[in-house]
Motif scaffolding. Structure first.
Motif, PDB file in Angstrom:
ATOM      1  N   CYS A   1     -14.254  19.956  10.220  1.00 60.20           N
ATOM      2  CA  CYS A   1     -13.626  21.032   9.453  1.00 60.20           C
ATOM      3  C   CYS A   1     -14.604  21.778   8.550  1.00 60.20           C
ATOM      4  O   CYS A   1     -14.185  22.594   7.728  1.00 60.20           O
TER       5      CYS A   1
ATOM      6  N   CYS B   1     -10.637  19.056   4.383  1.00 57.58           N
ATOM      7  CA  CYS B   1      -9.647  17.996   4.594  1.00 57.58           C
ATOM      8  C   CYS B   1      -9.585  17.058   3.397  1.00 57.58           C
ATOM      9  O   CYS B   1      -8.547  16.446   3.153  1.00 57.58           O
TER      10      CYS B   1
ATOM     11  N   SER C   1     -10.182  16.995  12.459  1.00 51.13           N
ATOM     12  CA  SER C   1      -9.982  15.833  13.327  1.00 51.13           C
ATOM     13  C   SER C   1      -9.670  14.586  12.512  1.00 51.13           C
ATOM     14  O   SER C   1      -8.546  14.125  12.480  1.00 51.13           O
ATOM     15  N   CYS C   2     -10.666  14.057  11.803  1.00 52.11           N
ATOM     16  CA  CYS C   2     -10.446  12.773  11.130  1.00 52.11           C
ATOM     17  C   CYS C   2      -9.575  12.909   9.879  1.00 52.11           C
ATOM     18  O   CYS C   2      -8.872  11.994   9.503  1.00 52.11           O
TER      19      CYS C   2
ATOM     20  N   CYS D   1     -15.863  13.087   9.955  1.00 48.71           N
ATOM     21  CA  CYS D   1     -16.313  13.547  11.278  1.00 48.71           C
ATOM     22  C   CYS D   1     -17.081  14.857  11.227  1.00 48.71           C
ATOM     23  O   CYS D   1     -17.881  15.136  12.116  1.00 48.71           O
TER      24      CYS D   1
HETATM   25  S1  FES Z   1     -11.516  16.695   9.598  1.00 49.85           S
HETATM   26 FE1  FES Z   1     -13.161  15.294   9.741  1.00 49.85          FE
HETATM   27  S2  FES Z   1     -14.391  15.944   8.069  1.00 49.85           S
HETATM   28 FE2  FES Z   1     -12.626  17.144   7.791  1.00 49.85          FE
END
Ligand code: FES
Ligand code: HEM
Lengths: 331, 405
Positions: free
Chosen positions: A288, A318, A279-280, A285
């Protein structure tokens, strides 16, 4: 009602980049005091940097491969710049000599975090104690206390007045700030500054070990959880971070992918056809999170605390990478 | 509806009421028209600015410096109007006040903390699906029997509130989410019970009422450590009870409706049950159970050649952003497990991004995994019926027919 069908405008998705975001550029370098420089850092593409809170630090991966932690001491209302203060360590330990002597405006450094082990909690009053470069995490806390209109005072000690950074910007606070160079006034009078234990007050202190030891003694009678400290240590993290490719084995799907520098693990995995929900894409967040079965992660997220990092059983692909040649993931 | 360009500065405008029953019933055409009209549209009816394209919605969500939440994330502007209840310490707060409650809750609801619930919730979902198939047979309304039943079984227990009065949770949440909109008939309908419901919710947040273990107890423990104040603790508990029930109910309804109308996607999930989480996020993108939130400009914000003046409200259409073809391609309207829904804004983005998203995903994973194990096909057994809410996209009834495997 209009049902204007917008012809699919060349679907060039405005996807946040999946390449490694974790690089910043030195935008300014300034001498702040004897032996102290500040660096201003920005994203190479001018994008917003990850959000942070007072007390947070970032890991900077220097071009010589060392990773060092620095408290953020800039203005969080400016989302495009970080500021850190760097002390030249005795014997040039831990990358500080590199920062002072070689790092130049325009250079790229790797970024991890921000993470916060020293968060500012709500209180009716704050007493801040800073020793030397330990002033850095306190600067944004002070700004915040001032903004909230909360009562606060700062006791700031250093070897000599000339060695004490950011004295100029503290001057605007007048009486609330006491600047105490050791060669003029001797050691800090902690007991005098702290006064009697007060359950509504939070003490925040950052500085060298002897100062924190003196503070621990002076606050022995204070209620639990009222005193929060961060030790300023020139901490070098284990194995140097790598700037070369590494392999990621996906245990469940039996695939192996190579992750080159400049590519995120998340992107490399996706190319291999294994989907990890994200997501982020900033390591904040937690979406992942992926299990690590073998190998040593190079954690770059803002989520895990030190114990969780040491456990080494998960990572956030990420942003996080590998210290070892190979990582085995539960995918 | 007409979208007219105001000659003076070409700012597209609309007279449509985004909260009128017709739009709430089916917002998709209005969303498409807003996206088409431009990066920002003036909604004359409420004198607010609308963002419906992914690019602007995402940018506004992450820019807390320029787009604040503390003036309220509904239509009401707390700079001038008194909030209907003490504002949320999370949703309706800006840094620095937002920091401490957020940090505390993020840890308590983080994926690592939820690991200990994982097995129990999966087992509970298995039991629920068995019970429902036994008691109801293959045809029933999925809303009361599955999508309301499952969150109400696991979530209040996880928070640690007593059994008694749990029937107040859904009406309270429904009203709270209505209250982000204008004072229309949906809000009026809820008004008579507000006092009673708010009092019940407030009473559940007290330390002595909460179970010794659970999210509620964890929040109070954080106040013992001084990470938040004892005055903040009950309001942080309240944020779970407000934001954590209706949202997941409608999220689960969305994913079940998606599968009931996309049989090939259900086959795919049965072949690859590991896709449960991706499927849920794709449904959150596709349906956007939380459709809208407001922000307030903290200064004159230039956007798309226009200026949103300081103090003005901006309405962010999360649902429209989540179907913007410029971000999701020409098949943005399709529910498709082959799509990577990562980056959707159904949970928001940035510092206010849903702190309960891992809870919601765990609930969905549990229910979908249980269903995929036992159910060969799932189809609509009658026309589903919408439940209208100023903020939420919801189903009142979702008649389904399941064929057990
Ligand atoms: S996508 Fe949010 S912590 Fe990796
Ligand atoms: C499918 C289910 C859910 C959806 C679609 C959803 C959606 C959202 C969205 C869009 C926001 C951002 C608000 C903003 O930016 O102003 C948000 C915030 C929030 N959500 Fe959720 N949510 C869901 C489930 C939950 C659950 C299960 C909980 C509690 C356990 C929860 C608690 C919260 C809280 C407390 C916030 C405020 C966070 C902050 O402002 O820092 N939500 N949610």
């Amino acid at each position: 009602m209009i049902t204007a069908d917008r012809p699919p405008v060349a679907p060039e998705p405005t996807v946040p980049s999946t390449a490694v975001a974790a690089t910043v550029r030195v935008a300014a370098k300034r001498v702040e005091a004897d032996g102290v420089v500040s660096l201003e850092l920005e994203a190479p593409d001018g994008a917003r940097l990850p959000d942070w809170t007072p007390g947070a630090h970032v890991d900077l991966v220097l071009p010589d491969g060392t990773t060092r932690q620095y408290s953020l001491c800039g203005d969080r209302w400016d989302a495009h710049r970080y500021r850190v203060g760097v002390l030249r360590e005795p014997a040039g330990r831990g990358g500080s000599a590199y920062v002072h002597d070689r790092l130049a405006v325009g250079d790229a450094v790797g970024l991890g975090g921000p993470r916060n082990n020293f968060p500012l909690v709500p209180a009716a009053r704050y007493l801040f104690v800073g020793g030397g470069i330990g002033i850095t995490p306190l600067l944004p806390m002070i700004r915040q206390a001032a903004l909230l209109g909360v009562d606060w005072e700062l006791l700031y000690g250093g070897r000599t007045r000339a060695s004490m950074a950011f004295v100029g910007e503290l001057a605007e606070h007048g009486e609330r700030v006491r600047i105490v160079p050791q060669d003029e006034h001797g050691l800090l009078d902690l007991r005098g500054f702290l006064g009697d234990p007060d359950p509504g007050t939070r003490v925040y202190a950052c500085g060298p070990a002897p100062m924190l030891a003196a503070l621990a003694a002076a606050t022995a009678a204070w209620p639990a959880h009222t005193v929060r400290t961060e030790r300023f240590v020139a901490r070098e993290l284990g194995t140097p971070a790598r700037d070369t490719a590494f392999e990621v084995e996906l245990a469940r799907s039996g695939r192996t992918v190579t992750v080159p520098p400049g590519r995120s693990v998340l992107a490399a995995i996706a190319e291999a056809g294994v989907e990890v929900l994200s997501s982020c894409r900033q390591g904040t967040c937690g979406t992942c999170e992926t299990g690590v079965l073998a190998g040593e992660p190079d954690h770059r997220d803002s989520i895990l605390d030190d114990d969780e990092r040491a456990a080494g059983d998960c990572l956030f692909p990420c942003v996080s990478r590998a210290r070892s040649d190979r990582l085995v993931l539960d995918l | 509806m007409t979208l007219t360009a105001e000659p003076a500065h070409d700012l597209p405008t609309s007279d449509v009421d985004p909260f009128c029953p017709e739009v709430l019933e089916d917002p998709l055409p209005f969303h498409a028209a807003l996206r088409e009209a431009g990066p920002v549209v003036h909604l004359r009816r409420y004198d607010v600015f609308a963002f419906a394209r992914y690019e602007q919605v995402r940018a506004a969500l992450v820019d807390w410096q320029g787009f604040q939440s503390a003036a309220g994330v509904g239509l009401s502007n707390f700079r001038h109007e008194k909030p209907w209840r003490p504002p949320s310490l999370l949703l309706e707060a800006d840094p620095p006040r937002h920091d401490a409650p957020r940090r505390v809750l993020q840890k308590i609801l983080g994926p690592r903390a939820l690991r200990k619930l994982h097995e129990a919730w999966l087992a509970d979902a298995d039991r629920l699906v068995d019970e429902v198939l036994d008691a109801q047979g293959p045809e029933f309304d999925a809303v009361p029997h599955l999508t309301e039943a499952f969150p109400l079984r696991v979530f209040p227990d996880a928070v640690g509130i007593p059994q008694e009065g749990r029937e107040h949770l859904l009406p309270y949440g429904d009203h709270a989410f209505n209250a982000f909109g204008p004072a229309n008939e949906l809000v009026e309908k809820g008004a008579p019970r507000v006092g009673e419901l708010s009092a019940w919710v407030a009473a559940q947040c007290a330390r002595e009422v909460l179970a010794p273990e659970g999210f509620g107890a964890d929040i109070w423990a954080a106040s013992d450590r001084g990470d938040i104040t004892p005055e903040q603790a009950p309001l942080v508990v309240r944020s779970l009870l407000t934001a954590g029930v209706d949202t997941t109910v409608h999220g689960l309804s969305a994913v079940l409706c998606a599968f009931a109308t996309h049989p090939e996607q259900w086959r795919r999930l049965r072949e690859e049950p590991g896709l449960a989480r991706v499927a849920f996020d794709e449904a959150v993108r596709w349906e956007s159970p939380v459709q809208t939130f407001f922000r307030t400009a903290t200064r004159d914000v230039p956007i798309g050649g226009h200026v949103i003046p300081d103090g003005h409200k901006i309405l962010m259409f999360l649902g429209a952003a989540n179907r913007d073809p410029a971000r999701w391609g020409p098949d943005a309207d399709a529910f498709d497990l082959a799509r990577d829904p990562s980056g959707h804004v159904g949970f928001g983005m940035g510092i206010h991004q849903c702190v309960g998203q891992h809870v919601a995903r765990l609930e969905a994973e549990a229910l979908l995994t249980a269903l995929a194990r036992r159910v060969e096909t799932i189809e609509l057994a009658g026309p589903p019926r919408r439940h209208l809410n100023n903020t939420l996209r919801a189903w009142e009834a979702l008649p389904v027919r399941l064929r057990p495997a």
